[in-house]
Design a protein around this motif. Sequence first.
Motif, PDB file in Angstrom:
ATOM      1  N   THR A  76       0.808  -1.222   0.000  1.00  0.00           N
ATOM      2  CA  THR A  76       0.000   0.000   0.000  1.00  0.00           C
ATOM      3  C   THR A  76       0.842   1.273   0.000  1.00  0.00           C
ATOM      4  N   GLY A  77       2.152   1.141   0.126  1.00  0.00           N
ATOM      5  CA  GLY A  77       2.989   2.327   0.139  1.00  0.00           C
ATOM      6  C   GLY A  77       4.456   1.962   0.221  1.00  0.00           C
ATOM      7  N   LEU A  78       5.319   2.977   0.190  1.00  0.00           N
ATOM      8  CA  LEU A  78       6.757   2.737   0.212  1.00  0.00           C
ATOM      9  C   LEU A  78       7.212   2.133   1.538  1.00  0.00           C
ATOM     10  N   ARG A  79       6.551   2.493   2.645  1.00  0.00           N
ATOM     11  CA  ARG A  79       6.913   1.909   3.940  1.00  0.00           C
ATOM     12  C   ARG A  79       6.686   0.399   3.928  1.00  0.00           C
ATOM     13  N   GLU A  80       5.601  -0.024   3.301  1.00  0.00           N
ATOM     14  CA  GLU A  80       5.313  -1.452   3.243  1.00  0.00           C
ATOM     15  C   GLU A  80       6.288  -2.172   2.317  1.00  0.00           C
ATOM     16  N   ILE A  81       6.684  -1.508   1.228  1.00  0.00           N
ATOM     17  CA  ILE A  81       7.705  -2.097   0.352  1.00  0.00           C
ATOM     18  C   ILE A  81       9.017  -2.231   1.111  1.00  0.00           C
ATOM     19  N   GLU A  82       9.384  -1.196   1.853  1.00  0.00           N
ATOM     20  CA  GLU A  82      10.609  -1.241   2.654  1.00  0.00           C
ATOM     21  C   GLU A  82      10.584  -2.420   3.630  1.00  0.00           C
ATOM     22  N   ALA A  83       9.467  -2.602   4.332  1.00  0.00           N
ATOM     23  CA  ALA A  83       9.363  -3.688   5.305  1.00  0.00           C
ATOM     24  C   ALA A  83       9.395  -5.045   4.615  1.00  0.00           C
ATOM     25  N   GLY A  84       8.721  -5.163   3.473  1.00  0.00           N
ATOM     26  CA  GLY A  84       8.709  -6.433   2.759  1.00  0.00           C
ATOM     27  C   GLY A  84      10.083  -6.817   2.248  1.00  0.00           C
ATOM     28  N   LEU A  85      10.811  -5.844   1.694  1.00  0.00           N
ATOM     29  CA  LEU A  85      12.160  -6.132   1.207  1.00  0.00           C
ATOM     30  C   LEU A  85      13.077  -6.519   2.364  1.00  0.00           C
ATOM     31  N   GLN A  86      12.901  -5.865   3.495  1.00  0.00           N
ATOM     32  CA  GLN A  86      13.729  -6.176   4.660  1.00  0.00           C
ATOM     33  C   GLN A  86      13.452  -7.589   5.173  1.00  0.00           C
ATOM     34  N   SER A  87      12.180  -7.992   5.148  1.00  0.00           N
ATOM     35  CA  SER A  87      11.840  -9.323   5.661  1.00  0.00           C
ATOM     36  C   SER A  87      12.305 -10.439   4.729  1.00  0.00           C
ATOM     37  N   HIS A  88      12.594 -10.096   3.472  1.00  0.00           N
ATOM     38  CA  HIS A  88      13.062 -11.108   2.509  1.00  0.00           C
ATOM     39  C   HIS A  88      14.465 -10.785   2.024  1.00  0.00           C
ATOM     40  N   ALA A  89      15.260 -10.191   2.905  1.00  0.00           N
ATOM     41  CA  ALA A  89      16.601  -9.746   2.524  1.00  0.00           C
ATOM     42  C   ALA A  89      17.457 -10.887   1.982  1.00  0.00           C
ATOM     43  N   GLY A  90      17.315 -12.075   2.551  1.00  0.00           N
ATOM     44  CA  GLY A  90      18.121 -13.205   2.105  1.00  0.00           C
ATOM     45  C   GLY A  90      17.848 -13.585   0.671  1.00  0.00           C
ATOM     46  N   GLN A  91      16.602 -13.464   0.235  1.00  0.00           N
ATOM     47  CA  GLN A  91      16.260 -13.830  -1.133  1.00  0.00           C
ATOM     48  C   GLN A  91      16.588 -12.731  -2.130  1.00  0.00           C
ATOM     49  N   HIS A 329      -3.743   4.232  -6.178  1.00  0.00           N
ATOM     50  CA  HIS A 329      -3.105   4.939  -5.070  1.00  0.00           C
ATOM     51  C   HIS A 329      -1.623   5.059  -5.404  1.00  0.00           C
ATOM     52  N   PHE A 330      -1.116   6.277  -5.388  1.00  0.00           N
ATOM     53  CA  PHE A 330       0.263   6.499  -5.815  1.00  0.00           C
ATOM     54  C   PHE A 330       1.178   6.726  -4.632  1.00  0.00           C
ATOM     55  N   PHE A 331       2.408   6.179  -4.757  1.00  0.00           N
ATOM     56  CA  PHE A 331       3.381   6.218  -3.680  1.00  0.00           C
ATOM     57  C   PHE A 331       4.122   7.555  -3.633  1.00  0.00           C
ATOM     58  N   GLY A 332       4.011   8.368  -4.685  1.00  0.00           N
ATOM     59  CA  GLY A 332       4.657   9.674  -4.732  1.00  0.00           C
ATOM     60  C   GLY A 332       3.742  10.662  -5.428  1.00  0.00           C
TER      61      GLY A 332
END
Length: 421
Positions: A76-91, A329-332
């Motif tokens: 839903t936004g850049l914060r959620e993308i940030e959290a998702g990428l962090q949770s899958h950092a190994g992949q 819904h736009f992220f910027g």
Amino acid sequence: MVLILLSLEHLAVFETGDGSNTMQHQNSVFHSLLKHVPWGRLDALASEHGSDGEARGFTTKAHLIAMLYGQLSGATGLREIEAGLQSHAGQLYHLGGREAPYSTLRDANRTRPPEVFAGLFAALVAQLQRGYRRKIGEAVRLIDATSLRLSGLSQGWASFSEGVCGAKLHVVYDPDAVSPIYASVTPQNVNDITAAKAIPIDPGASYVFDLGYYDFGWWAKLDAAGCRIVTRLKTNTRFSVVEERPVPAGSNVLSDRTGYLPKRMAASRSNPMSKLVREVHVRIDTGKIIRLFTNDLEASAQEIADLYKRRWLIELFFRWIKQTLKIRHFFGTSENAVRIQIAVALIAFVLLRLAHDATPIVKSSLRFTQLIRLNLMHRRPIRTLLVPPDRHKSDERQGGFGFLEPPRPRRRKPAELTYAT
């Protein structure tokens, strides 16, 4: 020790002096989707537009992967993308991506040239079109635009009226390949015909569009390229009848005439569309009677009516991407950020099309997209997404899959696209 990599999708075999040992390795569903990306072309585009010049480690490739993750995961936004990428950092390492803080994503969307992503979309469309080669005379091009509501913070570039900001997505759609083949973004106040004049023309193709593209000069340009035109005439446009043609009894075609458009346009200018053309009156499903225009004097009136009716497929496409991907819904708020998000959404659409063509585990495009979203970072082949994880290994050994669609709910379904076969 000798290391032999058979395939990233299969097994890694490690052979030692004591014998051999086999260890299962499986890429994620996201990795399988990204295999369709022509990375060499992306590198060339990044070099051409200088998009990695001041990247500070956040390359165009990493940016694309992050934004595609946002589209395909439903973030839903850049914060959620940030959290998702962090949770899958190994992949991310195996995908060629990296973690990205909110500020890095925000700055990249604000400054990276959107032409890089638009160019990649064009390359993917060419890749998809190769699977649907046909004679150019059989190609159909549907043209339309859809409005996108923007935040008031975009008023610097997309102000439409007081307190209202918006953009338009202009699309040329191929209904046989079930895919857009061209797209552009303009502020809401740009007329559809203005954007259409920048569209590349495929000589000999059939172009179908509505009243938003009412320009005799542009029609004449299509006609000069050998294109068939099917559109509507305004109720007040005069038509000088030369011949009345017979129409089938009991059909929705009420009349079929050849003749000429007005010889003069506004300000006493000559009408460039001055050749013999055709008018067909058709009663549509609502009971309304519409005037169709075409420069095709050979096809049957019913064929012209049916061709115009296909225009609803681009409306279905717009509804589908608005419900399924992230363009509502736009992220910027900057023009750059909006253009990048729309381009990546279209890239995601084509990647889903290519993956579905390669692995048609279900017929429904919506169901396929839902399966991808639910399993995006899971390590399993796309072909096994309908098989319970504890069974797909034994099912693979049996060498075949027979999938049945689940029962369809009786409630109103979201927009659905049917892929060509």
